[in-house]
Scaffold this motif. Sequence first.
Motif, PDB file in Angstrom:
ATOM      1  N   ARG A 278       0.858  -1.183   0.000  1.00  0.00           N
ATOM      2  CA  ARG A 278       0.000   0.000   0.000  1.00  0.00           C
ATOM      3  C   ARG A 278       0.895   1.234   0.000  1.00  0.00           C
ATOM      4  O   ARG A 278       2.094   1.145   0.246  1.00  0.00           O
ATOM      5  CB  ARG A 278      -0.937   0.006   1.220  1.00  0.00           C
ATOM      6  N   SER A 279       0.296   2.367  -0.238  1.00  0.00           N
ATOM      7  CA  SER A 279       1.065   3.598  -0.357  1.00  0.00           C
ATOM      8  C   SER A 279       1.526   4.084   1.010  1.00  0.00           C
ATOM      9  O   SER A 279       0.804   3.985   2.006  1.00  0.00           O
ATOM     10  CB  SER A 279       0.210   4.691  -1.019  1.00  0.00           C
ATOM     11  N   LEU A 280       2.730   4.633   1.040  1.00  0.00           N
ATOM     12  CA  LEU A 280       3.239   5.283   2.242  1.00  0.00           C
ATOM     13  C   LEU A 280       2.648   6.682   2.344  1.00  0.00           C
ATOM     14  O   LEU A 280       2.624   7.428   1.360  1.00  0.00           O
ATOM     15  CB  LEU A 280       4.765   5.358   2.194  1.00  0.00           C
ATOM     16  N   LEU A 281       2.193   7.054   3.534  1.00  0.00           N
ATOM     17  CA  LEU A 281       1.457   8.302   3.710  1.00  0.00           C
ATOM     18  C   LEU A 281       2.234   9.357   4.492  1.00  0.00           C
ATOM     19  O   LEU A 281       1.731  10.460   4.694  1.00  0.00           O
ATOM     20  CB  LEU A 281       0.134   8.018   4.433  1.00  0.00           C
ATOM     21  N   HIS A 282       3.447   9.038   4.933  1.00  0.00           N
ATOM     22  CA  HIS A 282       4.231  10.017   5.683  1.00  0.00           C
ATOM     23  C   HIS A 282       5.133  10.797   4.723  1.00  0.00           C
ATOM     24  O   HIS A 282       5.176  10.511   3.526  1.00  0.00           O
ATOM     25  CB  HIS A 282       5.062   9.318   6.750  1.00  0.00           C
ATOM     26  N   ASN A 283       5.825  11.791   5.261  1.00  0.00           N
ATOM     27  CA  ASN A 283       6.803  12.536   4.465  1.00  0.00           C
ATOM     28  C   ASN A 283       8.082  11.712   4.368  1.00  0.00           C
ATOM     29  O   ASN A 283       8.805  11.561   5.364  1.00  0.00           O
ATOM     30  CB  ASN A 283       7.090  13.886   5.113  1.00  0.00           C
ATOM     31  N   PRO A 284       8.418  11.173   3.200  1.00  0.00           N
ATOM     32  CA  PRO A 284       9.598  10.307   3.087  1.00  0.00           C
ATOM     33  C   PRO A 284      10.874  11.060   2.740  1.00  0.00           C
ATOM     34  O   PRO A 284      11.924  10.424   2.581  1.00  0.00           O
ATOM     35  CB  PRO A 284       9.202   9.356   1.958  1.00  0.00           C
ATOM     36  N   LEU A 285      10.834  12.385   2.596  1.00  0.00           N
ATOM     37  CA  LEU A 285      12.038  13.115   2.193  1.00  0.00           C
ATOM     38  C   LEU A 285      13.192  12.983   3.194  1.00  0.00           C
ATOM     39  O   LEU A 285      14.358  12.913   2.768  1.00  0.00           O
ATOM     40  CB  LEU A 285      11.701  14.582   1.935  1.00  0.00           C
ATOM     41  N   PRO A 286      12.952  12.957   4.521  1.00  0.00           N
ATOM     42  CA  PRO A 286      14.092  12.717   5.412  1.00  0.00           C
ATOM     43  C   PRO A 286      14.814  11.397   5.133  1.00  0.00           C
ATOM     44  O   PRO A 286      16.020  11.288   5.375  1.00  0.00           O
ATOM     45  CB  PRO A 286      13.454  12.713   6.805  1.00  0.00           C
ATOM     46  N   ASN A 287      14.095  10.398   4.624  1.00  0.00           N
ATOM     47  CA  ASN A 287      14.711   9.105   4.330  1.00  0.00           C
ATOM     48  C   ASN A 287      15.762   9.192   3.239  1.00  0.00           C
ATOM     49  O   ASN A 287      16.595   8.294   3.100  1.00  0.00           O
ATOM     50  CB  ASN A 287      13.648   8.080   3.919  1.00  0.00           C
ATOM     51  N   VAL A 288      15.723  10.245   2.421  1.00  0.00           N
ATOM     52  CA  VAL A 288      16.653  10.347   1.291  1.00  0.00           C
ATOM     53  C   VAL A 288      17.513  11.601   1.377  1.00  0.00           C
ATOM     54  O   VAL A 288      18.038  12.074   0.376  1.00  0.00           O
ATOM     55  CB  VAL A 288      15.902  10.311  -0.058  1.00  0.00           C
ATOM     56  N   ASP A 289      17.675  12.137   2.576  1.00  0.00           N
ATOM     57  CA  ASP A 289      18.413  13.389   2.692  1.00  0.00           C
ATOM     58  C   ASP A 289      19.898  13.215   2.423  1.00  0.00           C
ATOM     59  O   ASP A 289      20.565  14.163   2.002  1.00  0.00           O
ATOM     60  CB  ASP A 289      18.203  14.001   4.082  1.00  0.00           C
ATOM     61  N   SER A 290      20.425  12.039   2.673  1.00  0.00           N
ATOM     62  CA  SER A 290      21.841  11.795   2.390  1.00  0.00           C
ATOM     63  C   SER A 290      22.049  10.313   2.148  1.00  0.00           C
ATOM     64  O   SER A 290      21.214   9.485   2.518  1.00  0.00           O
ATOM     65  CB  SER A 290      22.726  12.273   3.548  1.00  0.00           C
ATOM     66  N   TYR A 291      23.180   9.998   1.532  1.00  0.00           N
ATOM     67  CA  TYR A 291      23.507   8.609   1.203  1.00  0.00           C
ATOM     68  C   TYR A 291      24.966   8.349   1.581  1.00  0.00           C
ATOM     69  O   TYR A 291      25.819   8.159   0.720  1.00  0.00           O
ATOM     70  CB  TYR A 291      23.259   8.368  -0.287  1.00  0.00           C
ATOM     71  N   THR A 809      15.083  12.841  18.154  1.00  0.00           N
ATOM     72  CA  THR A 809      15.561  12.175  16.944  1.00  0.00           C
ATOM     73  C   THR A 809      14.406  11.485  16.235  1.00  0.00           C
ATOM     74  O   THR A 809      13.583  10.824  16.876  1.00  0.00           O
ATOM     75  CB  THR A 809      16.648  11.144  17.290  1.00  0.00           C
ATOM     76  N   LEU A 810      14.358  11.646  14.928  1.00  0.00           N
ATOM     77  CA  LEU A 810      13.417  10.900  14.104  1.00  0.00           C
ATOM     78  C   LEU A 810      14.100   9.632  13.633  1.00  0.00           C
ATOM     79  O   LEU A 810      15.233   9.672  13.135  1.00  0.00           O
ATOM     80  CB  LEU A 810      12.995  11.746  12.897  1.00  0.00           C
ATOM     81  N   TYR A 811      13.419   8.503  13.770  1.00  0.00           N
ATOM     82  CA  TYR A 811      13.972   7.229  13.321  1.00  0.00           C
ATOM     83  C   TYR A 811      13.378   6.904  11.952  1.00  0.00           C
ATOM     84  O   TYR A 811      12.157   6.872  11.783  1.00  0.00           O
ATOM     85  CB  TYR A 811      13.701   6.146  14.355  1.00  0.00           C
ATOM     86  N   LEU A 812      14.268   6.723  10.989  1.00  0.00           N
ATOM     87  CA  LEU A 812      13.858   6.629   9.592  1.00  0.00           C
ATOM     88  C   LEU A 812      13.306   5.244   9.297  1.00  0.00           C
ATOM     89  O   LEU A 812      14.046   4.251   9.271  1.00  0.00           O
ATOM     90  CB  LEU A 812      15.038   6.961   8.676  1.00  0.00           C
ATOM     91  N   LEU A 813      12.016   5.195   9.070  1.00  0.00           N
ATOM     92  CA  LEU A 813      11.297   3.967   8.763  1.00  0.00           C
ATOM     93  C   LEU A 813      10.450   4.191   7.514  1.00  0.00           C
ATOM     94  O   LEU A 813      10.067   5.317   7.239  1.00  0.00           O
ATOM     95  CB  LEU A 813      10.396   3.578   9.942  1.00  0.00           C
ATOM     96  N   PRO A 814      10.168   3.099   6.765  1.00  0.00           N
ATOM     97  CA  PRO A 814      10.708   1.750   6.903  1.00  0.00           C
ATOM     98  C   PRO A 814      12.235   1.740   6.706  1.00  0.00           C
ATOM     99  O   PRO A 814      12.790   2.687   6.152  1.00  0.00           O
ATOM    100  CB  PRO A 814      10.008   0.986   5.775  1.00  0.00           C
ATOM    101  N   ARG A 815      12.885   0.677   7.151  1.00  0.00           N
ATOM    102  CA  ARG A 815      14.322   0.585   6.964  1.00  0.00           C
ATOM    103  C   ARG A 815      14.639   0.300   5.505  1.00  0.00           C
ATOM    104  O   ARG A 815      13.885  -0.373   4.803  1.00  0.00           O
ATOM    105  CB  ARG A 815      14.921  -0.514   7.853  1.00  0.00           C
ATOM    106  N   PRO A 816      15.773   0.802   5.042  1.00  0.00           N
ATOM    107  CA  PRO A 816      16.084   0.716   3.614  1.00  0.00           C
ATOM    108  C   PRO A 816      16.823  -0.564   3.247  1.00  0.00           C
ATOM    109  O   PRO A 816      17.259  -1.335   4.105  1.00  0.00           O
ATOM    110  CB  PRO A 816      17.000   1.928   3.420  1.00  0.00           C
TER     111      PRO A 816
END
Length: 866
Positions: A278-291, A809-816
């Motif tokens: 199903r679609s993710l409904l949260h803001n996922p931009l923090p999940n991709v802020d850095s690599y 601290t925000l914990y980035l979920l789901p895990r990548p």
Amino acid sequence: MPLPFRRVVPLVALLVLLSAAGSESRAQRAPSDATPTYVDEHGVFRWSQSREEVGLFGVNYSTAFAYAFRAHERLGVDHRSAIDADVAHMARMRLDAFRIHVWDREVSDREGNLLENEHLDLLDYLLARLSERGIKTILTPIAWWPPGYPEPDPETNGLSDGYTKSQMSLDPVSRRAQVNYLEQFISHENPYRGYTYAEDPDVIAIEIYNEPNHGGTPDQTTEYINTLVGALRGEGLSKPIFYNISERYSDAQGRAVCAADIQGVATQWYPTGLVRGRSLLHNPLPNVDSYPLPFEGFDECQDKARMVYEYDAADVDLPIMYPAMARAFRGAGYQWATQFAYDPLAIAYSNTEYQTHFLNLVFTPGKAISYMIAAEVFRRIPRGSDFGTYPETERFGPFRVSHDQGLSEMASEDMFYHTGSTETVPPQPVGLRHIAGVGSSPLVQYQGSGAYFLDRAGEGIWRLEVYPDAAPMVAPFTRGSLERVAVRAVRAPRTMRLDLPDLGTDFTVRAADSGNHHQVTVEDGSFVVEPGIYVVSRPGVDQGLEQILLPGEERPTFHAPPSMDGPLVVRHDPPLAIVTGEPFLIKADVVGAADSVEVFFRRVGDWRSTRRTLLQPVKGGGPFQYAGTIQDTPQETGLGEYLMVVHSGGEARTFPADAAGGPFAWDQTEAEWWRVQIVAPDAPIVLFDARRDLDNLLVPNRLEYVPFNIAWTAGTTEDRLGFRAEAESFEPSPHHLAIRSVLPPSFRDRLNGVGDDPHLVVAARADGRSGQIEVGLVLTNGSAWATKIELGPGWSEHRVPVSALQKSTLYLLPRPYPQFPPYAFNARVDDEAPDLSKVEGLQFAIGGPADQKPRGFVVERVTLHW
């Protein structure tokens, strides 16, 4: 038939070969003119002729293989015609990179002999079409994966059959087959190109193995890779060779891979996990802020170029992720990135190939335009660039991503791209050469929901390309079927207005693609357009079609499906509650011919309270979005209900029952209503309810994470449930367990009306031993605000003033996938307190290095009071 069995080089002989070829293969310091690319001593991927840096951005695409091949066959679609259309769309999106892991089980036998079959021929045909469009390729000869997904695996008899990935790196018989296969693969001549893969100037590198999993020691890993490198070099390959470093990553593996005779390393990134359903409904931009890369500082890796072989923001609908990910890749020094996987046009309507991914120009226009923007990010942002920390990174250079608006855009001096309606004015409209968008802008007002393109061919002449409307039917990331339409393509006349300095308001629009007979009349810059290609020009300007051709085109060619007929569909998400006496805004998507849309609202059990409201098309929202407001909602608390009636061609249809006829006809037997709670202005807002939010939780995947269990248990009353989470231990890293809940957007309306002295009430208990739990609010700007409460074995309600919440601290979920990207994130915000109007959910966390014994918690409900 298999090709004759090639020589099998014994491992000892291979090692001798490798020692002789090693100096050339590792550094590639003296590229020849026949080698299109090389990697310099600093690990920079460069073009041999110009010595400039490579920077290519594109997609994986697999019509030649596996499920996509079978699905086209099942639908009676010619594979070559399908490839023609999809490659044209890739070029239309200005992509310049293609990568594919070849399903070796479909093109080889058990001994590794290359099979000259339809799959290989289609790959060759695809490479030729890509080359015509200027798109470069990196081939990955070994996939290992069976070709079944999402269907059961068909029977195959290829070189990977019968071996695990680990066995393939150690078993001598499997190694011999791999060597034989790679030798034949790289020396295979593409009949459509007249080159072997080793010779083809548009095949610029080889990535040996899609996602290996090595057995044995690090030294055995290095030796295995060198064996495969030797097979390729022995057949004359002089191009860079890449190898996967991120699959099942460990530091020891990373060093072993970089110690091999390769020129580059390949990684993947799925920052939002995979196959959520199903679609993710949260803001996922923090999940991709850095690599950040764990092998960044390894001496062995300093001379290795970097490619992203696969990536995607899986299960994300919003067209905001690709530009942000491209920025992160460039910050990490990457020079190649290819999304997995572009959906073939013929089957994209169903999103069945890989349900967790969804990208296609026609069926996901906003995401396709965002991908075009990402390609420009990749080309224009220098390697190593740093733009700060989210939400600072919403703007970088000429680019912008906005979760709140669901929008990404590029506004430069020569290009203006946007994924939805925007009020942004590009800095120099007079200098624009390329415009692409969905929705409207100050330069283009458009009623449709499909993508459109405007390319300046010369002074006073533009190419206009308009695609069908895309109408979502169902949630696209659920389990798919070719019988299911996830998105419907609709061809219909739509009004467009152009406000371009180069054209003014006195211009002509003429159909240019074959079979397009639409006659266009322009009045003061406005006209009605249908899907197709058009020449737009000022009076007196030559309208010759040769002027508007794209690279690789012999004539203007338009690829789009016919209009997809289907039943009338209404999509609507009812709110959690409405407030007594306050206006109630209703939004809906109505797909199908609609003359009018009306809503009837009433208190349950009181037909005399029925109110009628007419919904209107949403300005800038495309042809399917309607909205209206019920002004005089009840003054008393209770329960309300409403239904929607769509009138078309003198007939009515009632929703949510999807019943023919109006709701109040004497013979209407299918009475069904949406129901909504009517609450007082100061009624608590339920931020989390264990029963209601079963599908709204973000839970870590278990791969390389602390072992944990979740379950639903009895709550404090018969109608309540508790959500239970237990960490079996707090090893390995991150020594921590976090769970997040997401408040669906339709449930957030009341957050704007929170009064004074707000506080949370948390109904919870410990599971197992007593201890602390961190409870916090998560905001749409990526910040978290939390406090700790002590839980005992029995149920209790804990009152937490919002003023007591501290920035956390925000914990980035789901895990990548892979697991090494950051777990903890701290947004760059200056706020002194949380803005409750931006709450998107909650975060529950336990653990830390000091915690050793199993521990858990059970949460029933969290409410916001004031």
